[in-house]
Design an enzyme around this catalytic site. Structure first.
Site, PDB file in Angstrom:
ATOM      1  N   HIS A  37     -15.828   5.176  60.136  1.00  0.00           N
ATOM      2  CA  HIS A  37     -15.792   5.593  58.741  1.00  0.00           C
ATOM      3  C   HIS A  37     -14.573   6.484  58.518  1.00  0.00           C
ATOM      4  CE1 HIS A  37     -19.841   4.104  58.771  1.00  0.00           C
ATOM      5  NE2 HIS A  37     -20.119   4.548  57.553  1.00  0.00           N
ATOM      6  N   GLU A  65     -13.352   7.712  52.894  1.00  0.00           N
ATOM      7  CA  GLU A  65     -14.424   7.750  51.900  1.00  0.00           C
ATOM      8  C   GLU A  65     -14.362   9.123  51.245  1.00  0.00           C
ATOM      9  OE1 GLU A  65     -19.266   7.009  51.566  1.00  0.00           O
ATOM     10  OE2 GLU A  65     -18.378   7.550  53.493  1.00  0.00           O
ATOM     11  N   ASP A  75     -23.533  -0.987  52.573  1.00  0.00           N
ATOM     12  CA  ASP A  75     -23.653   0.349  53.154  1.00  0.00           C
ATOM     13  C   ASP A  75     -25.117   0.684  53.454  1.00  0.00           C
ATOM     14  OD1 ASP A  75     -22.645   2.701  54.162  1.00  0.00           O
ATOM     15  OD2 ASP A  75     -22.159   3.596  52.236  1.00  0.00           O
ATOM     16  N   ASP A  76     -25.813   1.284  52.500  1.00  0.00           N
ATOM     17  CA  ASP A  76     -27.239   1.647  52.620  1.00  0.00           C
ATOM     18  C   ASP A  76     -27.928   1.160  51.339  1.00  0.00           C
ATOM     19  OD1 ASP A  76     -27.084   3.687  55.055  1.00  0.00           O
ATOM     20  OD2 ASP A  76     -25.469   4.204  53.671  1.00  0.00           O
ATOM     21  N   HIS A  89     -20.749  -4.104  57.014  1.00  0.00           N
ATOM     22  CA  HIS A  89     -20.998  -2.656  56.973  1.00  0.00           C
ATOM     23  C   HIS A  89     -22.391  -2.404  56.412  1.00  0.00           C
ATOM     24  CE1 HIS A  89     -19.194   1.549  56.632  1.00  0.00           C
ATOM     25  NE2 HIS A  89     -20.373   1.678  56.027  1.00  0.00           N
TER      26      HIS A  89
END
Length: 328
Positions: free
Chosen positions: A192, A195, A273-274, A12
């Site tokens: 997604h 979350e 993720d980022d 991811h």
């Protein structure tokens, strides 16, 4: 060997969201685009909350305008991932940022990205595959364009289809056509959910889109029946603990439900993720999980085995990566 130095599989990772701030600043300088508003004084990305994060993310993407920009970006993010022990990664790439949904343009971007991926594999020993993503808050019509692009370029490098973006916009089922299109092209599916959307979004994703993996999915912990269902069905969660803490889902790693989900039999993996937005790396994620839950090398070996089994790559690639995990 410290846990930070272990070889890793990451499922991811947002391609644009992994852009190092220095890389984006350099591109902005080259293109004479003022992006000073998205950086703190220490040159890291600045955002207040998830909604603002999405705006900053889009602003950073303003400088990613050509296939050559994405070629350079791909090399930069894969070098960084490899430096943190990642031997296999799946990155989320969106046609929205690569040609605006135009198939011909998308094909040019894909060629540049995967040319860089091949170079990175030779240089850094990391294998990359791509999951094409639509963007939820841009609506079902643009998602169809992304699905069409994904279907037309499906193959040994484009291996999956998914959806990111704001879970508060629309419903999972609104995008069923796009996921059906990708499925019919032989692509495997993730989205997604769980979350910011809560347990119901997880149920909707599994029921309405038929995905086999979930990006995040951690809010399932709030519903015991759902946790059992995920475990029974073998749905794999692409868990990003550091991201969840920075965005305020949990106050710290010790409060994160990844351990409880794992103990309940849910298949969990670990990703970033980022990473530059959330001040993390895969090595840092491993260190935090070790400190919070006492995870050691056998635990991470199990996590990586789960991730590799859930990876969307072909079997030859899976076998090659498995060998790297064993010999690294």
């Amino acid at each position: 060997m410290s846990v930070a130095a272990l070889p890793k599989v990451e499922l991811h990772l947002h391609h644009e969201g992994a852009a190092p701030p220095a890389f984006i600043r350099q591109l902005a300088h080259e293109k004479k685009i003022d992006l000073s508003r998205i950086f703190r004084a220490d040159s890291t990305y600045e955002f207040r909350d998830f909604a603002h994060f999405l705006l900053v993310y889009d602003a950073a993407c303003e400088v990613l305008q050509t296939p050559e920009d994405f070629r350079r970006l791909t090399l930069a993010i894969l070098e960084e991932s490899a430096a943190n022990g990642v031997v296999y990664t799946e990155t989320f790439v969106s046609p929205d940022f690569c040609g605006g949904g135009d198939l011909k343009a998308w094909q040019e971007y894909v060629h540049a990205i995967h040319e860089a991926g091949d170079e990175a594999e030779r240089k850094f020993g990391i294998t990359m595959r791509s999951v094409v993503t639509c963007i939820r808050h841009r609506g079902p019509d643009l998602a169809r364009l992304s699905a069409h692009c994904a279907a037309e370029t499906a193959g040994d490098r484009i291996v999956g289809f998914g959806m990111g973006g704001n879970e508060g916009m629309g419903k999972q089922g609104d995008f069923a056509w796009s996921f059906d299109c990708a499925r019919e092209a032989g692509l495997r599916l993730t989205t997604h959910a769980g979350e910011f959307g809560g347990p119901d979004s997880v149920r909707d994703a599994v029921r309405d889109l038929g995905v086999e993996r979930l990006g995040h999915g951690v809010r399932a912990i709030e519903d015991a029946d759902l946790v059992h269902e995920l475990a029974d069905r073998g749905i794999v969660l692409e868990v990003c603990p550091g991201s969840n803490v920075v965005l305020g889902l949990y106050p710290d790693i010790a409060a994160h439900p990844i351990q409880r989900l794992r103990e309940a039999g849910v298949k969990v993996t670990v990703s970033t993720d980022d990473p530059p937005f959330f001040h993390t790396t895969m090595a840092r994620e491993y260190e935090m999980l070790n400190a919070a839950f006492g995870w050691e090398e056998p635990d991470f070996a199990e996590i990586n085995k789960t991730a590799l089994h859930a990876a969307f790559c072909d079997e030859d690639t899976r076998a090659r990566v498995a060998q790297r995990l064993e010999t690294s």
